[in-house]
Write an enzyme that holds these catalytic residues in place. Structure first.
Site, PDB file in Angstrom:
ATOM      1  N   GLY A   1       1.627   6.741  -3.990  1.00 55.92           N
ATOM      2  CA  GLY A   1       2.896   7.231  -3.481  1.00 55.92           C
ATOM      3  C   GLY A   1       4.027   7.056  -4.476  1.00 55.92           C
TER       4      GLY A   1
ATOM      5  CB  THR B   1      -9.997  11.496 -16.328  1.00 62.25           C
ATOM      6  OG1 THR B   1     -10.127  11.894 -17.691  1.00 62.25           O
ATOM      7  CG2 THR B   1     -11.236  11.875 -15.550  1.00 62.25           C
TER       8      THR B   1
ATOM      9  CB  SER C   1       0.344   6.461  -0.483  1.00 67.50           C
ATOM     10  OG  SER C   1      -0.360   5.317  -0.899  1.00 67.50           O
TER      11      SER C   1
ATOM     12  CB  CYS D   1      10.222  -7.790  -4.156  1.00 64.69           C
ATOM     13  SG  CYS D   1      10.254  -9.521  -4.555  1.00 64.69           S
TER      14      CYS D   1
HETATM   15  N1  PLP Z   1       6.925   5.196  -0.006  1.00 66.01           N
HETATM   16  C1  PLP Z   1       6.841   4.446   1.101  1.00 66.01           C
HETATM   17  C2  PLP Z   1       7.623   4.813   2.312  1.00 66.01           C
HETATM   18  C3  PLP Z   1       6.009   3.330   1.127  1.00 66.01           C
HETATM   19  O1  PLP Z   1       5.936   2.570   2.219  1.00 66.01           O
HETATM   20  C4  PLP Z   1       5.279   3.006  -0.049  1.00 66.01           C
HETATM   21  C5  PLP Z   1       4.442   1.801  -0.104  1.00 66.01           C
HETATM   22  O2  PLP Z   1       4.633   0.865   0.641  1.00 66.01           O
HETATM   23  C6  PLP Z   1       5.389   3.840  -1.170  1.00 66.01           C
HETATM   24  C7  PLP Z   1       6.226   4.923  -1.114  1.00 66.01           C
HETATM   25  C8  PLP Z   1       4.609   3.568  -2.423  1.00 66.01           C
HETATM   26  O3  PLP Z   1       3.254   3.971  -2.242  1.00 66.01           O
HETATM   27  P1  PLP Z   1       2.104   3.361  -3.198  1.00 66.01           P
HETATM   28  O4  PLP Z   1       1.856   1.973  -2.739  1.00 66.01           O
HETATM   29  O5  PLP Z   1       0.917   4.256  -2.964  1.00 66.01           O
HETATM   30  O6  PLP Z   1       2.601   3.460  -4.585  1.00 66.01           O
END
Ligand code: PLP
Length: 389
Positions: free
Chosen positions: A78, A244, A206, A327
């Site tokens: 994500g 990849t 994600s 964090c």
């Molecule tokens: N966006 C939101 C709302 C999330 O809760 C998170 C992860 O907690 C992310 C983005 C980041 O996703 P990833 O852990 O796959 O990098």
């Protein structure tokens, strides 16, 4: 130490919004992907087999959101999908950025100079404020809104936001990381997808929030369009993301997404609602309770009790929950989400309980009892401030 809790399975995992447990179907798909030797970019038979599998995963994922397969750019998760959208649509294409006040750090840290759209006391985007901000932009901006908040579960009014963006020529990017693997057709995100409101938006996904593997995700573009890459590399993903692709992980992601769509989320929501009732009896205040929310999420403030103390007490009892915001160092920090909702004091006193897709009802009940006992203990020590005291 809290006495008298009944749960048999320890630890009890109640932190699905951090990551969902792996779904069996995803595990199977991952193993099938790992068996493939070929690189999807190779033209020989082994490469072609891997390519067919990768493209099937891409088709499955894109179709679930009403998109063409070629609109799906596989990423490492994500965070990369969000960063890629900001990089391509804002930095390179020259749009200023507006974002919701409760966005995830994946968005916030990638555009530190963005204009901040306020939210109301329930954490819902203030559409009137967004409209005012859009009206004063000289260049049509990129607007970043999360479909559902990771701490409170509150959904954004995506249909209204999308209509405003269309009206003002702004580009909309939706961080759908928390909402995408928890769709039950009538949720705010599914409804906005269904009626075409999000047809012009990009979506960040994600895998591990759907019950797939960690370290995989996708950016769904509104159409098969070029996008300046963050990682040019060998030009994979139609030049939009070099490197990849993680075949096995993306196959796992597609399988997890498919399974998530068969889940009875209403059952989970009923369990969540029962739990909230117990937590309220214990003295908790539930954040965002009046808004439409994800079916699995509780953001609970125990007035006067630091989140860190609650986490430690519950951890000793064998429950994995998280603070409103943690964090990557594992340190508990104040929740910018609750602060944006005008809950300054509560921001350091909230824990998040997020039920995973495979949660056992008895574990949720046992957690409720443990929480109740913990609250009593803090009340006896004069730490917990009850509403009536
Ligand atoms: N966006 C939101 C709302 C999330 O809760 C998170 C992860 O907690 C992310 C983005 C980041 O996703 P990833 O852990 O796959 O990098």
């Amino acid at each position: 130490m809290i006495q008298g809790t009944a749960s048999r399975n320890r630890p009890v995992y109640l932190d699905a919004n951090a990551t969902e447990p792996l779904r069996p179907a995803a595990r199977e798909a991952i193993l099938a992907g790992l068996e493939q030797t070929g690189n999807p970019a190779s033209v020989h038979a082994a490469g072609r087999t891997a390519r067919i599998m990768l493209e099937e995963a891409r088709r499955q994922i894109a179709t679930a959101f009403g998109r063409e397969a070629d609109s799906c750019v596989f990423t490492s998760g994500g965070t990369e999908a969000d960063t890629l959208a900001l990089h391509g649509f804002a930095r390179v294409e020259g749009r200023p950025v507006l974002m919701g006040a409760t966005e995830h750090d994946a968005i916030r840290k990638a555009a530190p100079d963005a204009g901040i759209i306020p939210v109301d006391g329930q954490g819902v985007i203030d559409c009137a404020a967004l409209e005012d901000m859009l009206a004063t932009q000289t260049v049509p901006p990129l607007v970043c809104i999360m479909a559902a908040n990771n701490e409170t579960g509150v959904y954004a009014p995506l249909r209204e936001v999308a209509a405003l963006c269309r009206h003002h020529g702004a580009f909309l990017h939706v961080d759908a990381v928390q909402a995408a693997g928890r769709m039950w057709k009538q949720d705010a995100f599914s409804l906005a997808l269904k009626d075409g409101s999000l047809a012009g938006a990009s979506l960040a996904l994600s895998a591990h929030k759907m019950g797939g593997p960690k370290g995989a995700g996708a950016l769904l573009l509104p159409e098969d369009r070029p996008l300046p890459p963050l990682l040019p590399g060998g030009g994979q993903e139609r030049g939009r993301r070099g490197g990849t692709p993680a075949l096995a992980s993306h196959m796992g992601m597609a399988a997890a997404l498919e399974e998530s769509r068969k889940q009875d989320w209403k059952l989970l929501e009923a369990l969540r609602d029962e739990l909230e009732t117990v937590m309220i009896q214990a003295g908790a205040i539930i954040m965002g309770r009046d808004g439409a929310r994800l079916p699995n999420t509780v953001s609970a403030v125990l007035p006067g009790v630091a989140a860190q103390m609650q986490l430690m007490a519950l951890d000793i009892e064998g429950y994995c929950v998280s603070a409103g915001s943690a964090c990557s160092s594992g340190k508990v920090s104040r929740s910018h989400v609750l602060e944006a909702m005008g809950q300054e004091e509560a921001a350091g006193q909230a824990i998040r309980v997020s039920l995973p897709w495979n949660v056992a009802a008895e574990d949720v009940k046992a957690f409720g009892q443990a929480y109740m006992l913990m609250a009593q203990r803090f009340a006896e020590r004069g730490v917990l401030k009850r509403a009536s005291s």
